[in-house]
Write a protein that holds these residues in place. Structure first.
Motif, short mmCIF file in Angstrom:
data_model
loop_
_atom_site.label_atom_id
_atom_site.label_comp_id
_atom_site.label_asym_id
_atom_site.label_seq_id
_atom_site.Cartn_x
_atom_site.Cartn_y
_atom_site.Cartn_z
N ARG A 279 55.35 -11.06 59.68
CA ARG A 279 54.83 -9.71 59.50
C ARG A 279 54.66 -8.99 60.83
O ARG A 279 54.83 -7.77 60.92
CB ARG A 279 53.50 -9.75 58.75
N SER A 280 54.32 -9.76 61.87
CA SER A 280 54.12 -9.14 63.18
C SER A 280 55.43 -8.79 63.88
O SER A 280 55.47 -7.87 64.69
CB SER A 280 53.29 -10.07 64.08
N GLY B 231 54.43 -14.64 56.16
CA GLY B 231 53.32 -15.11 56.97
C GLY B 231 53.01 -14.14 58.10
O GLY B 231 53.75 -13.17 58.35
N ASP B 232 51.94 -14.40 58.80
CA ASP B 232 51.49 -13.51 59.87
C ASP B 232 52.54 -13.33 60.95
O ASP B 232 52.74 -12.23 61.47
CB ASP B 232 50.19 -14.04 60.49
N GLU B 233 53.22 -14.41 61.31
CA GLU B 233 54.21 -14.33 62.38
C GLU B 233 55.36 -13.40 62.00
O GLU B 233 55.77 -12.53 62.78
CB GLU B 233 54.76 -15.72 62.71
N ARG C 177 56.13 -6.65 55.81
CA ARG C 177 54.71 -6.48 55.50
C ARG C 177 54.45 -6.20 54.02
O ARG C 177 53.39 -6.55 53.50
CB ARG C 177 54.14 -5.36 56.36
#
Length: 326
Positions: free
Chosen positions: A295-296, A291-293, A302
Motif C-alpha cells: 500500500r505504501s 499489506g502495508d508495504e 490501497r
C-alpha cells in the motif's frame, strides 16, 4: 513475491495473493482476462502454465509481443473484452480451463496516457474508451439529457450533487461542446463549489461515472463472471481484484449466490431454498487486501480487494440476478 517485467508501466496489485489463489502449475491453462501490461500473465507463465490473455485495448500489443517472445509456445493474446471469455477460450484451441483472473477497472498506464482521456489531471481528448470503438465520453456529455446524466453520476460515481453537475454541463454545452478533459473537469469543479480543501478532486466521481458508462464496466464484469463460471473446469480457480465498492459488490454477490451462501430471508418472508447446487466454493471468507508495504509503494493497491473461489462440478447457474440463461 513473483517477479514481473522490470520496466512495466503498471504494477500488478496483490500479485503474490493472486498467484496463491490461482495455484498455477505446469500444463495448466489460465485466462488473464485483463492483460494490460502482462504482470499477472508473466507470473503465471513462470510457473510453467499456459496463458490465454484477453484485452480490448489495442495499445497493449507491444506488451503482448514481449511476453510472446519471452515465453514462446505458452502464450496467446485475444483482443476481446472479458465478457467474451467463453468464446475466446473456445477459439484458443485449449481443452480445459484451470484458472481465470480479473483485474477490474482502469489501469495506471491508461490514466497516464493523456490522449486516452481518462484523467481529469491531464489535458486530452474527452474519450475514455478502453477500446477504439463505440461512443466516447464527449458523446455522452454533449448529447445525453439531464436525467440520464444525473443518473449515471449518482449510480456509477456516487456523486451526491449529480443533478447540479448535470445542469452545469447542459448549460455550458449550449454555448460550446465539450472536447477536452480539463475543460469538463473545470466545469464540474465550479458546479460543486471548487475544491475547498476536499480530499479528492471534485471531478473524481463524475469522471469515474463517465468511464464506467462508456465502457459498460459493470455489465462487462457481470458477463465476465458468468462466462468464467460456464468455462472453468471442475477444480478451476477464479481470482477477481476490484478497486471500488460498485465492482466489489457485484463480485461479492455473485460468489455469495454461487456458493449457496445467500441470506436465508427473514421470519416474515422466508427465502425459498434454491434447488441448484453451488457452482463455486470460497477459497477464503471475505476479501483479502494489500499489506502495508504494498500500500505504501503502490497507491493503486490501497483500495484493492481480492476474492477467490474454486469451481465445483455442478452445472453453471447462468445469468446473474435471476436473468434467464442464454
Amino acid at each position: 513475491m513473483t517477479d514481473v517485467l522490470p520496466n512495466a508501466p503498471h504494477a500488478p496489485v496483490l500479485l503474490a495473493e493472486v498467484i496463491e489463489a490461482l495455484a498455477p502449475a505446469p500444463g495448466d491453462v489460465v485466462i488473464d482476462a485483463t492483460f494490460g501490461a502482462g504482470g499477472y500473465t508473466r507470473a503465471i507463465l513462470k510457473t510453467g502454465a499456459q496463458v490465454v490473455a484477453l484485452d480490448r485495448d489495442p495499445t497493449v500489443q507491444p506488451h503482448a509481443d514481449a511476453v510472446a517472445s519471452d515465453f514462446p509456445g505458452q502464450f496467446q493474446l485475444i483482443r476481446t473484452p472479458f465478457s467474451g471469455l467463453a468464446e475466446a477460450f473456445a477459439d484458443s484451441g485449449m481443452a480445459k480451463l484451470d484458472g481465470a483472473v480479473f483485474d477490474i477497472g482502469v489501469s495506471s498506464m491508461q490514466l497516464d496516457q493523456a490522449e486516452r482521456g481518462f484523467s481529469f489531471m491531464r489535458d486530452g481528448p474527452l474519450d475514455m474508451r478502453m477500446s477504439d470503438e463505440g461512443a466516447t465520453a464527449a458523446d455522452i456529455v454533449n448529447t445525453w439529457d439531464h436525467g440520464p446524466l444525473a443518473h449515471i453520476f449518482k449510480l456509477y460515481g456516487e456523486e451526491r450533487q449529480s443533478g447540479r453537475v448535470a445542469t452545469a454541463i447542459l448549460r455550458r454545452r449550449v454555448e460550446q461542446s465539450f472536447t477536452r478533459t480539463l475543460d469538463l473537469a473545470e466545469v464540474v469543479e465550479k458546479a460543486l463549489g471548487g475544491r475547498r480543501g476536499a480530499p479528492i478532486h471534485p471531478a473524481t466521481r463524475v469522471f469515474q461515472a463517465l468511464r464506467i458508462a462508456v465502457n459498460d464496466e459493470l455489465g462487462e464484469l457481470e458477463r465476465g463472471l458468468e462466462a468464467a463460471e460456464a468455462t472453468l473446469a471442475p477444480g478451476g480457480r477464479l481470482a477477481v481484484v476490484t478497486f471500488h465498492s460498485l465492482e466489489d459488490r457485484i463480485v461479492k454477490a455473485f460468489l455469495t449466490e454461487r456458493t449457496g451462501n445467500s441470506p436465508a430471508g427473514s421470519r416474515h418472508a422466508p427465502m425459498a431454498v434454491d434447488p441448484r447446487k453451488p457452482s463455486f466454493t470460497l477459497q477464503f471468507k471475505g476479501a483479502r487486501e494489500a499489506g502495508d508495504e504494498e500500500r505504501s509503494t503502490n497507491p493503486r493497491a490501497r483500495s484493492a480487494k481480492l476474492r477467490a473461489a474454486v469451481r465445483t462440478d455442478a452445472p453453471a447457474w447462468g445469468r446473474i440476478d435471476g436473468r434467464a440463461a442464454t
